[in-house]
Write an enzyme that holds these catalytic residues in place. Sequence first.
Site, short mmCIF file in Angstrom:
data_model
loop_
_atom_site.label_atom_id
_atom_site.label_comp_id
_atom_site.label_asym_id
_atom_site.label_seq_id
_atom_site.Cartn_x
_atom_site.Cartn_y
_atom_site.Cartn_z
N CYS A 198 3.42 -0.34 7.79
CA CYS A 198 2.75 -0.89 6.92
C CYS A 198 3.24 -0.78 5.44
O CYS A 198 3.00 -1.78 4.51
CB CYS A 198 1.16 -0.68 7.01
N CYS A 353 17.24 2.05 0.90
CA CYS A 353 15.93 1.21 1.03
C CYS A 353 14.77 2.02 0.62
O CYS A 353 14.95 2.69 -0.50
CB CYS A 353 15.89 1.00 2.66
#
Length: 394
Positions: A198, A353
């Site tokens: 999420c 990332c």
Amino acid sequence: MQVTNEQNEQAASLSTEELRRYNRHLTLPEFGRTGQEKLKQASVLLVGAGGLGSPAAMYLAAAGVGHIGLVDFDHVEASNLQRQILYGTSDVGRPKLDAAEERLSDLNPHVDMTRHEVRLSSENALNIVEQYDVVADGTDNFPTRYLVNDACVLTGTPNVYASIFRFEGQVSVFATEDGPCYRCLYEEPPPPGLVPSCAEGGVLGVLPGLVGTLQATEVIKLITGIGEPLIGRLLMIDALSMNFRTLSVRKNPDCVICSDNATQTELIDYEAFCGIPNADESTDDDMAVPETTVQELKAARDSGTAPFVLDVRKPHEADIASMDADQLIPVDELPNRLSELQVETDEPVVVHCRSGARSERATKFLRQQGYDASNLKGGILAWSDKIDNSVPTY
């Protein structure tokens, strides 16, 4: 000491204050005083006090479940407040269970609570789960979902499952005597990294409220015996179209954990089952991925010898937080866009990332193609924490 029927009846009896509090339940013909007394006698374990656990815990406490257990070991972060309604701004930095217990006790002082401030594991899951009548699984990762499922099957505890992702949710009831379990629906987990978390994929803030409330509804139905629980059915929710679909889920006669011929009779290593490497173990493949720390990258930039920095997140993530990468190519697009990479194979490349997982995959791929690539340890979260806290975290 053995508890007598008379003692059970005394424990379940409702006080005058409780009769006032639960008046709207008591006037329901299908529910009545009997249903409320069943709730008071019941115990429910909520695994996770986050997006799903917040509304589920609040509605179960408000409804009068007598004993609620909470499993969580995190602290409240500002990014939680968009959807985790158990917490407020003043709770940021506090252990979640401290804030949750305080809020739930204020909501209903008649509810007893047990805090399990631990990471649920194969070593402790059976001992914790077997203390409760029903489990509500609000976890957000596959190893824990399989762990909760297997612990529920082995202890004979119904598992009210729910999950959310972006704009979609799922709810079902697993591990009942005659119904399927989570493994009957998802026999094997997806490959690591295929389904974003999420945190990486995002979630509509109101969606956990919708799905967590449905999860609490199923718990109450199981305890009181009213209605038709989602046993053998998977409710699928699309909040964008506001479309609800129900799919049939059959018990797998060859299921390794819940079938008559089950081959798994104890809990296993769920990190390994889901293909997640053990942090304490290193393999040749792991050792092939060099790492660069955020301190090393900062020092190189300050000295004017900065390597080429490749961001492998999605473009919308770069809009949220940036550490001035030289180029952005999402990890899933990298194989098809390798020719666009603006660096030579013999020049140093640092790949980043959000937290380091996707960039590790990208680094492995680039090194296989001959690039001098290394993975930025901890990603942009580490950069924000240790180098520049003006960079937002998400």
